[in-house]
Design a protein around this motif. Structure first.
Motif, PDB file in Angstrom:
ATOM      1  N   GLU A 141       0.833  -1.207   0.000  1.00  0.00           N
ATOM      2  CA  GLU A 141       0.000   0.000   0.000  1.00  0.00           C
ATOM      3  C   GLU A 141       0.867   1.258   0.000  1.00  0.00           C
ATOM      4  O   GLU A 141       0.604   2.203  -0.738  1.00  0.00           O
ATOM      5  CB  GLU A 141      -0.931  -0.016   1.216  1.00  0.00           C
ATOM      6  CG  GLU A 141      -1.953  -1.165   1.172  1.00  0.00           C
ATOM      7  CD  GLU A 141      -2.738  -1.301   2.460  1.00  0.00           C
ATOM      8  OE1 GLU A 141      -2.550  -0.457   3.371  1.00  0.00           O
ATOM      9  OE2 GLU A 141      -3.546  -2.238   2.563  1.00  0.00           O
ATOM     10  N   THR A 142       1.906   1.281   0.836  1.00  0.00           N
ATOM     11  CA  THR A 142       2.807   2.440   0.881  1.00  0.00           C
ATOM     12  C   THR A 142       4.044   2.235   0.010  1.00  0.00           C
ATOM     13  O   THR A 142       4.855   3.147  -0.137  1.00  0.00           O
ATOM     14  CB  THR A 142       3.268   2.707   2.325  1.00  0.00           C
ATOM     15  OG1 THR A 142       4.002   1.566   2.801  1.00  0.00           O
ATOM     16  CG2 THR A 142       2.073   2.953   3.237  1.00  0.00           C
ATOM     17  N   LYS A 143       4.190   1.014  -0.531  1.00  0.00           N
ATOM     18  CA  LYS A 143       5.363   0.634  -1.340  1.00  0.00           C
ATOM     19  C   LYS A 143       6.660   0.749  -0.539  1.00  0.00           C
ATOM     20  O   LYS A 143       7.710   1.132  -1.071  1.00  0.00           O
ATOM     21  CB  LYS A 143       5.440   1.459  -2.624  1.00  0.00           C
ATOM     22  CG  LYS A 143       4.270   1.217  -3.573  1.00  0.00           C
ATOM     23  CD  LYS A 143       4.390   2.032  -4.832  1.00  0.00           C
ATOM     24  CE  LYS A 143       3.337   1.648  -5.866  1.00  0.00           C
ATOM     25  NZ  LYS A 143       1.954   1.720  -5.354  1.00  0.00           N
ATOM     26  N   LYS A 144       6.595   0.408   0.765  1.00  0.00           N
ATOM     27  CA  LYS A 144       7.749   0.496   1.650  1.00  0.00           C
ATOM     28  C   LYS A 144       8.123  -0.869   2.206  1.00  0.00           C
ATOM     29  O   LYS A 144       7.285  -1.758   2.334  1.00  0.00           O
ATOM     30  CB  LYS A 144       7.457   1.432   2.831  1.00  0.00           C
ATOM     31  CG  LYS A 144       7.483   2.908   2.503  1.00  0.00           C
ATOM     32  CD  LYS A 144       7.342   3.726   3.785  1.00  0.00           C
ATOM     33  CE  LYS A 144       7.494   5.221   3.505  1.00  0.00           C
ATOM     34  NZ  LYS A 144       7.429   6.018   4.762  1.00  0.00           N
ATOM     35  N   ILE A 145       9.415  -0.986   2.554  1.00  0.00           N
ATOM     36  CA  ILE A 145       9.900  -2.102   3.367  1.00  0.00           C
ATOM     37  C   ILE A 145      10.500  -1.480   4.630  1.00  0.00           C
ATOM     38  O   ILE A 145      11.394  -0.636   4.550  1.00  0.00           O
ATOM     39  CB  ILE A 145      10.965  -2.938   2.634  1.00  0.00           C
ATOM     40  CG1 ILE A 145      10.352  -3.612   1.400  1.00  0.00           C
ATOM     41  CG2 ILE A 145      11.547  -3.994   3.566  1.00  0.00           C
ATOM     42  CD1 ILE A 145      11.350  -4.411   0.572  1.00  0.00           C
ATOM     43  N   ILE A 146       9.979  -1.885   5.785  1.00  0.00           N
ATOM     44  CA  ILE A 146      10.434  -1.335   7.065  1.00  0.00           C
ATOM     45  C   ILE A 146      10.996  -2.477   7.901  1.00  0.00           C
ATOM     46  O   ILE A 146      10.334  -3.491   8.103  1.00  0.00           O
ATOM     47  CB  ILE A 146       9.289  -0.639   7.818  1.00  0.00           C
ATOM     48  CG1 ILE A 146       8.714   0.496   6.970  1.00  0.00           C
ATOM     49  CG2 ILE A 146       9.774  -0.098   9.166  1.00  0.00           C
ATOM     50  CD1 ILE A 146       7.490   1.158   7.567  1.00  0.00           C
ATOM     51  N   MET A 147      12.232  -2.307   8.371  1.00  0.00           N
ATOM     52  CA  MET A 147      12.901  -3.335   9.170  1.00  0.00           C
ATOM     53  C   MET A 147      13.140  -2.819  10.579  1.00  0.00           C
ATOM     54  O   MET A 147      13.740  -1.759  10.753  1.00  0.00           O
ATOM     55  CB  MET A 147      14.231  -3.733   8.517  1.00  0.00           C
ATOM     56  CG  MET A 147      14.063  -4.444   7.194  1.00  0.00           C
ATOM     57  SD  MET A 147      15.641  -4.677   6.337  1.00  0.00           S
ATOM     58  CE  MET A 147      15.444  -3.580   4.954  1.00  0.00           C
ATOM     59  N   LEU A 148      12.659  -3.561  11.562  1.00  0.00           N
ATOM     60  CA  LEU A 148      12.844  -3.202  12.966  1.00  0.00           C
ATOM     61  C   LEU A 148      13.791  -4.199  13.622  1.00  0.00           C
ATOM     62  O   LEU A 148      13.478  -5.382  13.733  1.00  0.00           O
ATOM     63  CB  LEU A 148      11.498  -3.198  13.704  1.00  0.00           C
ATOM     64  CG  LEU A 148      11.571  -2.974  15.215  1.00  0.00           C
ATOM     65  CD1 LEU A 148      12.116  -1.588  15.534  1.00  0.00           C
ATOM     66  CD2 LEU A 148      10.200  -3.174  15.862  1.00  0.00           C
ATOM     67  N   SER A 149      14.971  -3.714  14.045  1.00  0.00           N
ATOM     68  CA  SER A 149      15.939  -4.561  14.747  1.00  0.00           C
ATOM     69  C   SER A 149      15.577  -4.609  16.234  1.00  0.00           C
ATOM     70  O   SER A 149      15.355  -3.571  16.855  1.00  0.00           O
ATOM     71  CB  SER A 149      17.354  -4.007  14.589  1.00  0.00           C
ATOM     72  OG  SER A 149      17.764  -4.017  13.243  1.00  0.00           O
ATOM     73  N   ILE A 150      15.530  -5.822  16.786  1.00  0.00           N
ATOM     74  CA  ILE A 150      15.229  -6.022  18.196  1.00  0.00           C
ATOM     75  C   ILE A 150      16.486  -6.561  18.867  1.00  0.00           C
ATOM     76  O   ILE A 150      16.911  -7.686  18.563  1.00  0.00           O
ATOM     77  CB  ILE A 150      14.057  -6.994  18.387  1.00  0.00           C
ATOM     78  CG1 ILE A 150      12.822  -6.480  17.632  1.00  0.00           C
ATOM     79  CG2 ILE A 150      13.741  -7.189  19.876  1.00  0.00           C
ATOM     80  CD1 ILE A 150      11.664  -7.476  17.602  1.00  0.00           C
TER      81      ILE A 150
END
Length: 472
Positions: A141-150
């Motif tokens: 939908e936003t054409k994004k890839i979001i990566m969250l490091s834990i």
């Protein structure tokens, strides 16, 4: 009159020829796009067929045996389309990725051939601690890839086991308990699928992608004879093979410990994505998968894997964002062990703004208030500290009050990076507009005490005279 009729006839004839040419061009254009589309379908179909051949002739991708209850932890809805659209994502998807570093004592029955080596070798298992943990959102939908490091030392509740480091959830209950623990930590966000990759497979994967060119921020030397772990890298930009890249990824013996390692992981990830994720990757996917299949465990289907990789190849690199779980180091003697202590409210804000978490009780401020933003300056130009004073003055005139000069950025930069350290791209864009130069990056590679880190590049030297004139 005759010459006028002849001229009019010629004009009509010319218009007819033009219309005919237009029809021919339109028709040929339609055939071109039709052929291109059919070629794309053929390519994807060929990739899918090759992937199916891999799965039928070798170890399945999913190596864990999940019970029905464990499988129910993950969202069951399809994430890709049907028919010719099987390679397209149909909704936002959350993938939990775990990097496994497993030694013989971590498993109940280690391979017998490891007992007489005199050291502890890495073994191909998924039963140990999760050394790396990422939640990745693929959003069509936003054409994004979001990566969250834990961070692996994050202190959190593991259902049935109490407050522990989050990396032990895999030991206590495998991917299902890890996914449930991550979801609870992040405010109930749904997790669709998981991927576990053993450290032995990481170097294979990087080699299969052709290696990676990255800037090693400093000389790195570390020896652990008990594991036969030898890290010996020189500072500077260089092309790393899989084993060398793994050394960079595993090094954590500096003042930031595991957080510094997460920053280097993000640097390597971004470099890999920018250098290797392209349409050609999709055609090589069967060979890549065949190389690392024994070191991967995932509940993704092959069709879903094609859809995710295909989405990645089409995503603009500026739409790839890398975040880190907000928190702090535990104080000395605060607990029996060292932990990363999560900041709950900041986590909730991050999840609402970036992962679509719904909230009914809290409204998070969207208006940028410069006075409240912590701005770190990291110079990469080897300039004297006085040389960046006009930059600081300009920021203060724009209302930024909390500015501090941090440790210089080790990589020489041509273009200034304005790093949204905690994912606040709006504030980063505001600073970019104030300065009139630089490039916004949403990642966590800057100063961990900042909201925005300005990594000053050579473009500042070009703009400096203008800022000095404005000050006068």
């Amino acid at each position: 009159m005759t010459s006028q009729r002849t001229s009019a006839d010629n004009q009509k004839s010319a218009k007819a020829r033009t219309r005919a040419k237009g029809r021919i061009r339109t028709k040929s254009g339609r055939w071109f796009w039709f052929a291109l589309g059919m070629g794309g379908i053929a390519m994807v179909s060929g990739v899918a067929g090759a992937l199916l051949a891999v799965s039928w002739s070798s170890t399945p991708l999913q190596q864990a045996q999940l019970t029905a209850k464990e499988a129910a932890v993950f969202e069951s809805d399809r994430i890709s389309g049907n028919g010719f659209k099987f390679s397209q994502l149909t909704r936002p998807v959350h993938i939990l990725v775990m990097g496994m570093s497993v030694l013989p004592p971590d498993v109940e029955n280690p391979p017998s051939e490891t007992n007489d080596l005199g050291y502890l070798p890495q073994i191909n298992s998924f039963s140990g601690l999760a050394d790396v943990m990422l939640l990745i959102k693929f959003d069509p939908e936003t054409k994004k890839i979001i990566m969250l490091s834990i961070p692996r030392d994050t202190r959190t509740e593991i259902e049935g086991f109490g407050l522990k480091k989050i990396n032990s959830a895999n030991v206590d209950g495998g991917p299902a308990l890890t996914a449930k623990t991550v979801s609870n930590l992040l405010g109930g966000v749904g997790i669709d699928r998981y991927v576990r990759i053993n450290v032995l497979g990481v170097s294979k994967l990087i080699d299969a992608l052709g290696g990676v060119t990255v800037y090693v921020p400093k000389d790195m030397k570390y020896v652990d004879e008990s594991q036969h772990l030898y890290i010996n890298l020189k500072a500077g930009r260089q092309h790393l093979a899989g084993e060398e890249a793994l050394q960079l990824l595993r090094f954590r013996h500096d003042e930031l410990g595991d957080i510094g390692r997460i920053q280097r992981q993000q640097m390597v990830l971004r470099a890999l994505i920018e250098q290797t994720l392209n349409p050609g990757t999709l055609t090589r996917l069967p060979d890549i998968l065949n190389t690392v299949k024994d070191n991967i465990d995932t509940n993704l289907t092959l069709e879903e894997l094609v859809a995710l990789v295909g989405f990645g190849t089409k995503t603009n690199r500026s739409n790839m964002e890398m975040l880190m779980l907000p928190g702090r180091f535990s104080e000395k003697n605060e607990y029996d062990y060292s932990y990363w202590i999560p900041y709950r409210r900041e986590i909730r804000k991050l999840m609402v703004q970036n992962f679509g978490l719904e909230t009914e009780t809290e409204a998070f401020e969207q208006i940028v208030n410069p006075a409240r933003i912590r701005v770190a300056i990291q110079d990469s130009t080897d300039s004297d500290r006085s040389d960046i004073r006009p930059l600081i003055t300009a920021l203060r005139k724009a209302g930024y009050r909390n500015i501090f000069v941090s440790k210089p950025w080790s990589e020489p930069l041509e273009i200034t990076n304005i790093v949204a350290q905690k994912g606040d791209s709006t504030s980063a864009e505001s600073i970019r507009n104030t300065l009139g130069f630089g490039e916004v990056k949403v990642e966590s590679t800057g100063n961990i005490a900042s909201d925005i880190s300005i990594q000053v590049g050579k473009d500042w030297l070009d703009n400096k005279p203008f800022f000095e004139t404005e000050i006068r």
